[in-house]
Design an enzyme around this catalytic site. Sequence first.
Site, PDB file in Angstrom:
ATOM      1  CD  GLU A  27      10.498   5.730   8.071  1.00 26.02           C
ATOM      2  OE1 GLU A  27      10.184   6.268   7.014  1.00 26.02           O
ATOM      3  OE2 GLU A  27      11.670   5.578   8.422  1.00 26.02           O
ATOM      4  CE  LYS A  59       7.074  -3.607   6.266  1.00 29.86           C
ATOM      5  NZ  LYS A  59       6.541  -3.992   4.973  1.00 29.86           N
ATOM      6  CG  ASP A 106       1.502  -2.819   0.615  1.00 32.48           C
ATOM      7  OD1 ASP A 106       2.484  -3.566   0.431  1.00 32.48           O
ATOM      8  OD2 ASP A 106       0.320  -3.216   0.583  1.00 32.48           O
ATOM      9  CE1 TYR A 120      14.076   0.103   4.174  1.00 36.03           C
ATOM     10  CE2 TYR A 120      12.159   0.573   2.815  1.00 36.03           C
ATOM     11  CZ  TYR A 120      13.195  -0.269   3.175  1.00 36.03           C
ATOM     12  OH  TYR A 120      13.359  -1.465   2.549  1.00 36.03           O
ATOM     13  CE  LYS A 163       2.353  -6.714   7.984  1.00 35.93           C
ATOM     14  NZ  LYS A 163       3.242  -6.623   6.856  1.00 35.93           N
ATOM     15  CB  CYS A 221     -33.863  -1.716 -16.759  1.00 34.03           C
ATOM     16  SG  CYS A 221     -33.706  -0.878 -15.168  1.00 34.03           S
ATOM     17  CB  CYS A 258     -37.975   0.376 -15.110  1.00 35.00           C
ATOM     18  SG  CYS A 258     -36.791   0.672 -16.433  1.00 35.00           S
ATOM     19  CB  CYS A 316     -31.782   1.375 -17.478  1.00 33.88           C
ATOM     20  SG  CYS A 316     -33.516   1.838 -17.535  1.00 33.88           S
ATOM     21  CB  CYS A 330     -35.823   3.724 -14.976  1.00 40.60           C
ATOM     22  SG  CYS A 330     -34.881   2.648 -13.885  1.00 40.60           S
TER      23      CYS A 330
HETATM   24  O1  I6G Z   1      10.623  -3.124   4.352  1.00 43.80           O
HETATM   25  C1  I6G Z   1      10.834  -2.057   5.113  1.00 43.80           C
HETATM   26  C2  I6G Z   1       9.936  -1.033   5.115  1.00 43.80           C
HETATM   27  C3  I6G Z   1      10.149   0.093   5.885  1.00 43.80           C
HETATM   28  C4  I6G Z   1      11.994  -1.981   5.889  1.00 43.80           C
HETATM   29  C5  I6G Z   1      12.226  -0.836   6.685  1.00 43.80           C
HETATM   30  C6  I6G Z   1      11.268   0.193   6.674  1.00 43.80           C
HETATM   31  O2  I6G Z   1      11.512   1.246   7.444  1.00 43.80           O
HETATM   32  C7  I6G Z   1      10.542   2.261   7.488  1.00 43.80           C
HETATM   33  N1  I6G Z   1      13.343  -0.764   7.428  1.00 43.80           N
HETATM   34  C8  I6G Z   1      14.220  -1.770   7.414  1.00 43.80           C
HETATM   35  C9  I6G Z   1      15.421  -1.656   8.259  1.00 43.80           C
HETATM   36  C10 I6G Z   1      14.016  -2.902   6.626  1.00 43.80           C
HETATM   37  N2  I6G Z   1      12.909  -3.011   5.873  1.00 43.80           N
HETATM   38  C11 I6G Z   1      14.963  -4.006   6.607  1.00 43.80           C
END
Ligand code: I6G
Length: 672
Positions: A113, A115, A117, A225, A313, A410, A413, A428, A434
């Site tokens: 899946e 990750k 942010d 998750y 990553k 500007c 012009c 402007c 212009c």
């Molecule tokens: O920080 C994390 C993001 C996503 C995760 C994670 C994850 O699974 C989709 N899964 C685990 C087991 C851990 N951190 C520790």
Amino acid sequence: MATSPAEEVAALREKLVRWASAYFEQDEPVVPDSDYDAAMQQLQRLEREHPELADPDSPSQRVGSAPLSAFESVVHRLPMLSLDNAFSAEDLADFNRRAMDRLGRTDITYCCEPKLDGVAVSIVYEQGVLALAATRGDGTSGENITANVQTIQNVPLRLQGVGIPPYLEVRGEVVIPRDAFERMNANARASNDKVFVNPRNAAAGSLRQLDSRITARRPLQFTAYSVGVVEGDLPACHDEMLKELGQWGVPISPYMKTADGVDACERYYEDIAEQRDALPFDIDGIVFKVNAIADQEKLGFVSRAPRWAIARKFPAQEVSTRLLGVDFQVGRTGAITPVARLEPVFVGGVTVSNATLHNSDEIERLAVRIGDRVVVRRAGDVIPQIVSAVADEQGDANVARQDIVFPQACPECGSMVVREEGEAVVRCAGGMSCSAQLKGVVRHFASRKAMDIEGLGDKLIDQLVDDALITSVADIFNLKETQLASLERMGDKSAGNLMVSIARARETTLPRFIYALGIREVGEATARALAQHFLTLEALLDASAEVLEGVDDVGPVVARYIRLFSEDERNRSVLDDLLAAGVHWPAVTEATGDGPLAGTVWVVTGKLESMGRDDAEQRLRTLGAKTASSVSSKTSTVLAGPGAGSKRKKAEDLGVAIIDESQWLAMMEELE
Ligand code: I6G
């Protein structure tokens, strides 16, 4: 008919859930905040007067409560670990080899899946009711943020279904979707409030509020998750376990899939990498987990990370580089935008050498100077932005440090520049005299969603304006083939093709024409609404501000811009010239609800293979359908291409029909 308190409470709860969904998930409030607050107060009063009607699932539990003085510390019963990273296909292959060796196997099925942010949180359900929520903290102990997590709209306050363990700790990520983040920051910039650096910081800042009523107004979303401590039984595979959570109402990733072997994992990675820009959330990689829980247990942990999971990553979406200089660009409305010239840098998967600095307030806020090292962010389709200057940076001997000075005239012009009260933007005042503004206006006029003049590209427009062959958009229709053919880099064939495109563009539609005029704040949807309301250009131009405000989508600001446009004599004369040059459109008749799709409401989402989303929507509208940008209970069908994330999920939740592109194309062929 008198209603009982129970009925009244049920009706209020249903209404409040619907309004909150429109506010948070669709960013389309259906009632003013004051109506929402009044209904909420009424519900709270009834719940106080009738404690027997209390329900942990009630929307009243999500409004937040009085501020805390500090967060309490929570020790995680099972530490919240981090993940090892893989930065290449080789790293992932090494991880897979080690896992196979330890398990004595030749193939492993992984659960994959994206990750997200965001911010990791743990949510404990006792007897199915949300009892505790905590941040990850240092992994051993975090902060008790229960009051804040309770306000997150998609976090269930009580789980639904059968087989729910009496004690269940769900772990996942809290994020703010990109579009909601951009809106939050645009609003913050407009009102000179705090601007967040990125969605992750915005999510973290929102969860760290001691006053949960503030958190309640933030567009946070949770995705589970994994699980922590569980007293009770769960399925024996990770994907099945997540699906079970989903059955109980816990949000899980719609992109979750299993993959047999490392090659399938790599294909999953490539597939999501391709969709990355179109996803609703920032993601920084893919997490692969050995799917069988028994195998996870055999593999165990090394220091602070599981041996059964790895994060592959993606290229970073934020990197630092040097600010080499600032150019000031003049747009079609005269807005002067500072654009940073950067030492080229690889960010979010592409090389970036320019980034917007928005306006002078933003430069002040960032306290950035030419020669500084800066952090550049590029995520999704949003133009690259400078999010901060790197503190205590040594500097580069080759680039002199200097302040960024906003031009007093500007840069294109030389006209005077003005900053209207309450506006962050400097403009402007030169109007169409212009050349930069004129070029911007012509570009917009000729663009695909406007008059759609194929072959009239940016470079050619620059040339035509610079050579004074175009002094207003109407001149496009009086260009001669010989004039075009004599231009640099323009052969007879291209000139001929362009003449054909121009001739074709004379025949347009009223919504396209209104949009092409480039009136401030009048986008495609508003142009359509105006055409449908006024039916003729004359009626639109003659409409008072009051009448204009009666149109869907038009508020006082848009009405004022339309009036300013209509009252301008130069605009009127360009319109006369356009009509005299033969621009025309079929009469618009009142919406009769005709067509085989009349009465249906469609949402098109994700990436389509055969055409853009706009074209698909246009095709649907031609058959009488209405199209909308967000899924609600009014939606009849969702056309979902790959990458359709939260809208697909919402449709699933609401039981709205979802079809893919091939089904849709087959249907359209039947109907058209
Ligand atoms: O920080 C994390 C993001 C996503 C995760 C994670 C994850 O699974 C989709 N899964 C685990 C087991 C851990 N951190 C520790």
